[in-house]
Design an enzyme around this catalytic site. Sequence first.
Site, PDB file in Angstrom:
ATOM      1  N   ASP A 279     -17.227  26.136 -28.633  1.00  0.00           N
ATOM      2  CA  ASP A 279     -15.856  25.671 -27.708  1.00  0.00           C
ATOM      3  C   ASP A 279     -14.764  26.289 -28.722  1.00  0.00           C
ATOM      4  OD1 ASP A 279     -14.382  23.959 -26.039  1.00  0.00           O
ATOM      5  OD2 ASP A 279     -13.699  22.955 -27.770  1.00  0.00           O
ATOM      6  N   GLU A 321     -17.080  30.325 -25.915  1.00  0.00           N
ATOM      7  CA  GLU A 321     -16.053  30.151 -24.865  1.00  0.00           C
ATOM      8  C   GLU A 321     -14.793  30.709 -25.291  1.00  0.00           C
ATOM      9  OE1 GLU A 321     -12.937  27.346 -23.222  1.00  0.00           O
ATOM     10  OE2 GLU A 321     -13.406  27.242 -24.915  1.00  0.00           O
TER      11      GLU A 321
HETATM   12  C1  GLC Z   1     -11.969  24.236 -24.145  1.00  0.00           C
HETATM   13  C2  GLC Z   1     -12.608  23.161 -23.109  1.00  0.00           C
HETATM   14  C3  GLC Z   1     -11.407  22.383 -22.931  1.00  0.00           C
HETATM   15  C4  GLC Z   1     -10.935  21.576 -24.040  1.00  0.00           C
HETATM   16  C5  GLC Z   1     -10.332  22.468 -25.019  1.00  0.00           C
HETATM   17  C6  GLC Z   1     -10.308  21.928 -26.260  1.00  0.00           C
HETATM   18  O1  GLC Z   1     -11.141  25.112 -23.897  1.00  0.00           O
HETATM   19  O2  GLC Z   1     -13.076  23.751 -22.285  1.00  0.00           O
HETATM   20  O3  GLC Z   1     -11.782  21.546 -21.771  1.00  0.00           O
HETATM   21  O4  GLC Z   1      -9.522  20.976 -23.469  1.00  0.00           O
HETATM   22  O5  GLC Z   1     -11.422  23.309 -25.327  1.00  0.00           O
HETATM   23  O6  GLC Z   1     -11.343  21.408 -26.707  1.00  0.00           O
END
Ligand code: GLC
Length: 634
Positions: A279, A321
């Site tokens: 993440d 991500e």
């Molecule tokens: C990522 C997740 C998102 C979240 C952020 C903070 O971007 O996809 O939903 O708010 O991380 O963890």
Amino acid sequence: MSTLETFDSELRAGAPVGDASEAFDVRKEIYADDALSALSELYGSRDDFAELVARIYRAVHLGFDQRSENLKHFDLRRSQQPDWFQQTDRIGYMCYVDRFAGTLGGVEEKIPYLKELGITYLHLLPLLKPRDGDRDGGFAVSDFHNVNPDFGTMADLSTLAEELRNNDISLCIDLICNHTSDEHKWAMAAKSGNQTYKNYYNFYPNRTLPDRYEKDLTEVFAQSAPGNFTHVEELDEWVWTTFYPYQWDLNYSNPAVFVEMLETLLFLANQGVEIFRLDSVPFLWKELGTDSQNRPEAHSIIRALRALVSMAAPSVCLKAEAIVPSNQLVRYLGRGEHAGKECHLAYNSTLMTMLWSALAEGTAKRISKVLASVPPIPENASWVSYIRCHDDIRWGVLHDETESYSQEEWEAHTQFLSDFYASRTENSFASGAKFQTTDGHEVHGTSGTMASLCGLEKALDAGNDQDIKLSVQRILLMYSIILGYGGIPLVNMGDELGMLNNRDYQNNADFDGDGRWLHRVSMNWQQADKRHQNGMVEQKVFEGLSELIQLRAGLTALKGGQAHVLATANDAVLVLHHRNAQGELYVAGNFSDKVQKFKLPNVNASLEDCRTGKAQAKSVELKPYETIWLQPKH
Ligand code: GLC
């Protein structure tokens, strides 16, 4: 013959696996250079570097020792097919545990439903123990070693992972590696003044440094959580919080944090998790005078994790991500001498955003140009192709997309997109909402489900059959393109049934002032029951999608890699082309609401329609939003 080769031939011959630890020793040798070079980039100048490396190796050994025999066997099986995640039958599905099936046990009961759709990869959104109260949909983790008690236990997670594996479904979960919640035991210790744990985070005694950093930082939740630093009352100090004030960014310049995250990763891998969604990886490393995103050290962290996990748990895949422009994005798969040595997978956010752009404009002109400029990815890596997920559609990343568009042009275009999907332009079929807009930044993101953004909500409200038909065609067009692009396509829960926005989201206990809950719907199993009832919208979407999924599984020309864009004289049509050792494939989609004709360029072979097997001339005619998949005639 090397030890690894002996193992491989034993496995091929179906012999029982002997001593898996020999294979582990070989893997340590293979990945040692990668691990060491990445770790020295991060921590090599420290006096205690040798000690640190020894500590990291102890963690790797422990990770391997605690891995079950089953998983060690599975590792060796996967090593027979390292490109398993690039196969065309790998199809993902993403959902929240509670919104899909209540608990982890409930998810297990839904395996037949997933199999019916052709799913072979399941991403369960954050399921580890979150903080109490506001929790950013579970992205504020208080304990990496325990499951959210509402969903079940760690033992339930292992059981589910095994059951999924028995059904050839790979389990993916989030590794929220950029931050912890402010209720995590490390944060609690830091709040009490414990310096060891304060060093796990980025603390500042006053606003001097935060103000200097802020000059170059962007804001992720500009409306609901402006700024990147939060005042911690207990200490009267400031802590770095890129996201919500209760999500404290970890400090990876402290190697103890790296070791903790490695141990966490291996612990979860040993529960049977096969894919980790890393993440928010662009934010892992901070540097004054920069936007503290995509720093070279963030890449070294991932490269080190990849090498170390490849030693202890080699069947595990890492997925980035990173919602950043494509020239930055592809770097998370490794580049140059490190090509293929970072994540195995990355979300293709450029494809996703550009698909929405093309649908709103009714032309494929811009998407063709942007996709053609996406740098190639390493051969042993793959995209995750998606259209909707639990987050908003972030428009800002487009501003840096190709040099063939000026900043001003992108600004005007993203303004149009934001307005279009919020139904604020004439002739918009969409019913979404703007996300995180502020006075100075009208354009941030868009919320809404696939079906609502594709026009189904408005069409059903109006009871207009023709518009209902068109919106279903749009949904299938979007899925047809991600299924035909290459990489692992991801179905967002509810899309397969055309589920609409949840307009009551503000009454939901999880809603913490966050507009993304508009599209984070709960599964409607009554709607799912209609998936085979002739003439129902649910049936048209579900069967249309599963037909495409089945078709794709047999088309090996799509394996791995990414599509090339072919230019035709007709701007309304996007044409993708794949060629590999297994064959060739053309995927074309009409983004307009009119019939379109075009001619495939430079095709010598006779073609057939993959769906019908019928011969197809090089001149093609597509109905509004129609797609076609063509291959050389057998
Ligand atoms: C990522 C997740 C998102 C979240 C952020 C903070 O971007 O996809 O939903 O708010 O991380 O963890």
